[in-house]
Design a protein around this motif. Structure first.
Motif, short mmCIF file in Angstrom:
data_model
loop_
_atom_site.label_atom_id
_atom_site.label_comp_id
_atom_site.label_asym_id
_atom_site.label_seq_id
_atom_site.Cartn_x
_atom_site.Cartn_y
_atom_site.Cartn_z
N ALA A 154 16.88 -18.36 41.98
CA ALA A 154 16.01 -18.15 40.83
C ALA A 154 16.66 -18.76 39.60
N VAL A 155 15.83 -19.15 38.67
CA VAL A 155 16.29 -19.69 37.39
C VAL A 155 15.71 -18.82 36.28
N VAL A 156 16.55 -18.46 35.33
CA VAL A 156 16.12 -17.69 34.17
C VAL A 156 16.27 -18.56 32.93
N ALA A 157 15.14 -18.85 32.29
CA ALA A 157 15.14 -19.63 31.04
C ALA A 157 15.29 -18.64 29.89
N TRP A 158 16.49 -18.59 29.30
CA TRP A 158 16.83 -17.55 28.33
C TRP A 158 16.73 -18.07 26.90
N LEU A 159 15.53 -17.96 26.32
CA LEU A 159 15.38 -18.20 24.89
C LEU A 159 15.43 -16.82 24.24
N GLY A 160 16.62 -16.24 24.24
CA GLY A 160 16.80 -14.88 23.78
C GLY A 160 17.45 -14.78 22.42
N TYR A 161 17.45 -15.89 21.66
CA TYR A 161 18.06 -15.85 20.32
C TYR A 161 17.34 -16.81 19.40
N ASP A 162 17.60 -16.66 18.11
CA ASP A 162 17.02 -17.54 17.11
C ASP A 162 17.88 -18.79 17.02
N THR A 163 17.44 -19.85 17.65
CA THR A 163 18.23 -21.08 17.68
C THR A 163 18.26 -21.72 16.29
N PRO A 164 19.35 -22.40 15.94
CA PRO A 164 19.39 -23.10 14.65
C PRO A 164 18.54 -24.35 14.69
N GLY A 165 18.14 -24.83 13.54
CA GLY A 165 17.46 -26.11 13.47
C GLY A 165 18.47 -27.24 13.66
N THR A 166 18.05 -28.32 14.28
CA THR A 166 18.96 -29.44 14.47
C THR A 166 19.42 -30.00 13.13
N VAL A 167 18.49 -30.09 12.17
CA VAL A 167 18.86 -30.55 10.83
C VAL A 167 18.98 -29.31 9.95
N SER A 168 20.17 -28.72 9.97
CA SER A 168 20.42 -27.50 9.21
C SER A 168 21.92 -27.28 9.11
N THR A 169 22.31 -26.41 8.19
CA THR A 169 23.73 -26.06 8.11
C THR A 169 24.12 -25.10 9.21
N THR A 170 23.16 -24.30 9.71
CA THR A 170 23.50 -23.29 10.72
C THR A 170 23.94 -23.91 12.04
N VAL A 171 23.49 -25.13 12.32
CA VAL A 171 23.86 -25.75 13.59
C VAL A 171 25.33 -26.17 13.62
N LEU A 172 25.98 -26.18 12.46
CA LEU A 172 27.38 -26.59 12.37
C LEU A 172 28.34 -25.42 12.34
N THR A 173 27.81 -24.20 12.39
CA THR A 173 28.64 -23.00 12.27
C THR A 173 28.30 -22.02 13.40
N PRO A 174 29.17 -21.05 13.68
CA PRO A 174 28.98 -20.19 14.85
C PRO A 174 28.14 -18.94 14.60
N GLY A 175 27.57 -18.76 13.40
CA GLY A 175 26.88 -17.53 13.10
C GLY A 175 25.76 -17.19 14.07
N ARG A 176 24.87 -18.13 14.34
CA ARG A 176 23.77 -17.89 15.28
C ARG A 176 24.31 -17.64 16.69
N ALA A 177 25.38 -18.32 17.04
CA ALA A 177 25.97 -18.14 18.36
C ALA A 177 26.56 -16.75 18.52
N ASP A 178 27.20 -16.25 17.49
CA ASP A 178 27.75 -14.89 17.55
C ASP A 178 26.65 -13.87 17.75
N ASP A 179 25.55 -14.03 17.02
CA ASP A 179 24.42 -13.12 17.18
C ASP A 179 23.83 -13.23 18.58
N ALA A 180 23.72 -14.45 19.08
CA ALA A 180 23.16 -14.65 20.41
C ALA A 180 24.04 -14.05 21.50
#
Length: 322
Positions: A154-180
């Motif tokens: 089985a495969v589980v597609a886990w969109l279980g977090y608020d992903t950062p935008g590709t063109v954003s400051t959040t994609v360069l830092t671990p904040g969203r990853a820590d929450d995820a």
């Protein structure tokens, strides 16, 4: 001497600024998908902690239908159409669904309750309900590839977090990853109880999703973690990751992320390249794929990732870096 020291200090600051700008520019090369802030939708379905997958699937299908109606009432035909596509088969298997804002969804492909091989896909930036179909296409491709060799997968597609935008400051830092990671770790524990007895779980982590996985304590449920298209993890080596799983890394020769500087300055960037031998991950063959192509049918990367999930490992053990 003092003047020289000040000049050197200024040069160092300039170099750091330029490096940070280079990271930002390299990561922002792709065109970001449009988000859908403020899209109305019903609250997610509520479940008991021990609710069986089948009851979750039924409740979430009903929730998606309500979200379609909410989007139509709000004159958001694009979102309504994408939600219809998510549930088009009438038998969609969503463990989680939240249609509010950018949205979250966790979909199962295959028979989870009898599966003894389960792959959990963790996506990167700009994966939302509005771009879900491209994420799901990779999950479908992997599930088809796995079933060809091992029907109890089985495969589980886990969109279980608020992903950062590709063109954003959040994609360069671990904040969203820590929450995820705080969401992913307990999910993996629950998933082990939903799958077949003794199921082997693998985490397949793409792009910014590799930053998420690198922060997730996996416990004994996860046997393998594969990082691909990764900008780095924030860790200096695989040994630093909070997992006892085998850690794999691969990158296609056509992946633009190979041009991203692997630096970490003032909390910006993610440091060591996971495909660098010094990181200590097991390499897997990815071939000539681009950044969004790792799970496309017929690719070496798909073969390698399927082998990791199944535990055969033959294609992965012969890898070279892309």
């Amino acid at each position: 001497m003092g003047a020289t020291g000040r000049a050197g200090s200024g040069g160092g600051r300039l170099r750091r600024t330029l490096l940070a700008a280079l990271v930002a520019a390299a990561v922002a090369v792709p065109i970001s998908a449009a988000a859908s802030p403020g899209v109305p939708a019903p609250a997610p379905a509520a479940f008991a902690s021990d609710a069986a997958p089948q009851s979750r699937y039924a409740a979430n299908r009903a929730n998606i239908a309500e979200a379609v109606q909410s989007a139509e009432d709000a004159d958001r035909p694009g979102r309504a159409a994408r939600l219809r596509a998510m549930a088009a088969s009438g038998s969609a298997q969503f463990l989680t669904f939240d249609g509010r804002g950018r949205g979250r969804a966790v979909e199962v492909l295959g028979e989870l309750e009898s599966a003894d091989r389960v792959a959990v896909l963790v996506p990167g930036s700009d994966t939302t309900l509005d771009t879900y179909e491209r994420f799901r296409a990779g999950a479908v491709s992997l599930q088809q590839r796995l079933r060809a060799e091992h029907p109890r997968s089985a495969v589980v597609a886990w969109l279980g977090y608020d992903t950062p935008g590709t063109v954003s400051t959040t994609v360069l830092t671990p904040g969203r990853a820590d929450d995820a990671a705080a969401e992913l770790a307990p999910f993996l524990d629950r998933l082990r109880g939903m799958a077949g007895p003794g199921a082997r779980l693998s985490l397949l982590c793409h792009s910014y999703g590799s930053v998420v996985c690198a922060r997730t304590g996996t416990g004994p449920a996860v046997s393998d973690m594969a990082l691909y298209g990764s900008p780095g993890t924030g860790a200096g080596s695989a040994r630093e990751l909070p997992t006892a799983a085998r850690v794999w890394a691969g990158r296609g020769s056509g992946d633009w992320i190979g041009d991203v500087p692997h630096v970490r300055l003032g909390g910006v960037g993610f440091g060591t390249d996971p495909v660098d031998p010094a990181f200590g991950a097991r390499p897997f063959a990815a071939g000539p794929v681009g950044h969004s192509d790792y799970l496309k049918p017929g690719t070496a990367s798909l073969d390698s990732l399927a082998a990791i999930v199944l535990g055969t490992n033959a294609p992965a053990s012969e890898a070279t870096h892309g």
